[in-house]
Motif scaffolding. Structure first.
Motif, PDB file in Angstrom:
ATOM      1  N   PRO A  38     -18.810 -16.335  -9.016  1.00 37.64           N
ATOM      2  CA  PRO A  38     -19.128 -16.255  -7.581  1.00 37.64           C
ATOM      3  C   PRO A  38     -18.166 -17.079  -6.725  1.00 37.64           C
ATOM      4  CG  PRO A  38     -20.745 -17.624  -8.707  1.00 37.64           C
ATOM      5  CD  PRO A  38     -19.850 -17.053  -9.766  1.00 37.64           C
ATOM      6  N   ILE A  39     -16.943 -17.133  -7.169  1.00 40.94           N
ATOM      7  CA  ILE A  39     -15.777 -17.673  -6.474  1.00 40.94           C
ATOM      8  C   ILE A  39     -15.660 -19.197  -6.551  1.00 40.94           C
ATOM      9  CG2 ILE A  39     -16.548 -17.914  -4.039  1.00 40.94           C
ATOM     10  CD1 ILE A  39     -13.322 -16.375  -5.482  1.00 40.94           C
ATOM     11  N   LYS A  51     -22.570 -17.717  -4.658  1.00 38.48           N
ATOM     12  CA  LYS A  51     -22.955 -19.113  -4.848  1.00 38.48           C
ATOM     13  C   LYS A  51     -23.127 -19.353  -6.331  1.00 38.48           C
ATOM     14  CE  LYS A  51     -25.492 -19.722  -0.537  1.00 38.48           C
ATOM     15  NZ  LYS A  51     -26.825 -19.823   0.066  1.00 38.48           N
ATOM     16  N   ASN A  52     -22.756 -20.535  -6.787  1.00 44.11           N
ATOM     17  CA  ASN A  52     -22.889 -20.833  -8.209  1.00 44.11           C
ATOM     18  C   ASN A  52     -24.305 -21.322  -8.504  1.00 44.11           C
ATOM     19  OD1 ASN A  52     -22.274 -21.121 -10.864  1.00 44.11           O
ATOM     20  ND2 ASN A  52     -21.117 -23.021 -10.630  1.00 44.11           N
ATOM     21  N   PHE A  85     -26.600 -15.548 -10.101  1.00 40.47           N
ATOM     22  CA  PHE A  85     -26.290 -14.914 -11.390  1.00 40.47           C
ATOM     23  C   PHE A  85     -27.355 -13.864 -11.740  1.00 40.47           C
ATOM     24  CE2 PHE A  85     -22.792 -16.993 -13.849  1.00 40.47           C
ATOM     25  CZ  PHE A  85     -22.284 -17.750 -12.807  1.00 40.47           C
ATOM     26  N   THR A  86     -28.614 -14.197 -11.470  1.00 41.04           N
ATOM     27  CA  THR A  86     -29.710 -13.265 -11.745  1.00 41.04           C
ATOM     28  C   THR A  86     -29.518 -11.986 -10.926  1.00 41.04           C
ATOM     29  OG1 THR A  86     -31.158 -15.154 -12.137  1.00 41.04           O
ATOM     30  CG2 THR A  86     -32.233 -13.032 -11.759  1.00 41.04           C
ATOM     31  N   GLY A 127     -28.199 -28.437 -15.992  1.00 39.52           N
ATOM     32  CA  GLY A 127     -29.154 -28.582 -14.898  1.00 39.52           C
ATOM     33  C   GLY A 127     -29.470 -27.195 -14.380  1.00 39.52           C
ATOM     34  N   THR A 128     -29.161 -26.949 -13.115  1.00 36.08           N
ATOM     35  CA  THR A 128     -29.392 -25.600 -12.574  1.00 36.08           C
ATOM     36  C   THR A 128     -28.075 -24.916 -12.216  1.00 36.08           C
ATOM     37  OG1 THR A 128     -29.663 -26.543 -10.376  1.00 36.08           O
ATOM     38  CG2 THR A 128     -31.677 -26.163 -11.649  1.00 36.08           C
ATOM     39  N   THR A 129     -26.950 -25.499 -12.661  1.00 41.17           N
ATOM     40  CA  THR A 129     -25.639 -24.918 -12.336  1.00 41.17           C
ATOM     41  C   THR A 129     -25.137 -24.050 -13.486  1.00 41.17           C
ATOM     42  OG1 THR A 129     -25.138 -26.882 -11.037  1.00 41.17           O
ATOM     43  CG2 THR A 129     -23.278 -25.471 -11.620  1.00 41.17           C
ATOM     44  N   PRO A 130     -24.981 -22.756 -13.253  1.00 41.50           N
ATOM     45  CA  PRO A 130     -24.531 -21.869 -14.328  1.00 41.50           C
ATOM     46  C   PRO A 130     -23.138 -22.245 -14.864  1.00 41.50           C
ATOM     47  CG  PRO A 130     -25.468 -20.589 -12.545  1.00 41.50           C
ATOM     48  CD  PRO A 130     -25.336 -22.001 -12.045  1.00 41.50           C
TER      49      PRO A 130
END
Lengths: 146, 138
Positions: free
Chosen positions: A41-42, A60-61, A66-67, A96-99
């Motif tokens: 996502p750039i 957004k990352n 992603f979903t 954490g919550t960052t893909p």
């Protein structure tokens, strides 16, 4: 070949190398069955075209982005990565919550991973956990067309 | 460094020498000249090569574009500014890789069409075309 500091479980769980290294596509692209583009996502300034991202997903990352990206390929969120006959699953890894990574389940129940610009491997879901990718935190599935 | 070994000099020895002389006169000490050579700052080509190799090695397993371009070696190449552009263009020509973000940050140009987003071959072509148009010999 794969640094045990970056992948502390890989040696114990083992893997099969299934491709040569290439910077042409990454794990998200590979999970999406696309070997022609780098999906992300750039970068930090969100304004370039250096990576592909589906139009319908936010750039957004985040796990949500992603979903939504995989939803464009008809995947729906599911509980876990347990093999289900007739379904193809993908897993999204995060710190954490960052893909950080994505993988796709193969018809034999194993998982195929593209490791950055490095090789493709066939292994378990957990073999790349606890290192630079964190943990598999989100799972999605879609019916395999007959 | 092999030459230094021939003279039995090490970098540590060299650092103890006064190499501030503005030129090498007729009686200049060979070891002083050698020390000056050994301590010479990197050329742009050497610096680019060192940073490129470091980035390639340290980030090869990353998929995250954000993490790839935030690596200190990548950031240092961007910090080289326009001096890095010929090396970046030469690099993508011979060994395509994700140097497009650095090129955009340095030059302010954005020649990749949206239809080519993420496609290594097409992104490379777009930047090489830009380079030709902007006076960078291929």
């Amino acid at each position: 070949m794969l640094d045990p500091i970056e992948f502390p479980r890989i040696k114990a769980e083992g893997f099969d190398r299934t491709s040569d290294p290439t910077p042409a596509y990454n794990c998200v692209a590979w999970a999406a069955n696309d070997q022609a583009r780098w999906w992300w996502p750039i970068g930090p300034d969100h304004s370039g075209c250096e990576a592909f991202w589906p139009k319908k997903a936010p750039r957004k990352n985040t796990l949500k982005a992603f979903t939504l990206a995989f939803k464009t390929l008809k995947y729906e969120q599911c509980k876990d990565g347990t093999f289900e006959k007739g379904f193809e699953k993908i897993a999204i890894y995060a710190i954490g919550t960052t893909p950080t990574h994505a993988a796709r389940q193969l018809p034999d129940g194993k998982w195929t991973h593209k490791i950055g610009r490095n090789i493709d491997i066939s292994t378990t879901l957990s073999s790349v956990e606890e290192g630079i990718y964190g943990k598999a935190v989100r799972f999605m599935k879609r019916k395999i067309p007959k | 460094m092999n030459d230094a070994a021939t003279f039995n000099w090490s970098v540590a020895d060299a650092t103890r020498l006064d190499i501030s002389m503005p030129y090498y006169g007729p009686g200049a000490n060979t070891a002083v000249i050698l020390a000056d050579f050994m301590l010479a700052p990197e050329t742009d080509a050497e610096k680019f090569q060192r940073l490129k190799v470091e980035w390639e090695e340290k980030t090869i397993n990353l998929s995250s574009f954000d993490q790839m371009v935030a690596h200190p070696a990548y950031v240092a190449i961007i910090a080289m500014g326009k001096r890095a552009v010929p090396f970046l263009l030469a690099e993508i020509k011979t060994s395509p890789n994700h140097w497009f973000f650095a090129l955009r940050k340095i030059t302010g140009a954005n020649p990749i069409p949206k239809t080519a987003a993420g496609n290594l071959r097409k992104m490379t072509e777009a930047w090489l075309k830009w380079g030709k148009k902007n006076g960078y010999p291929n």
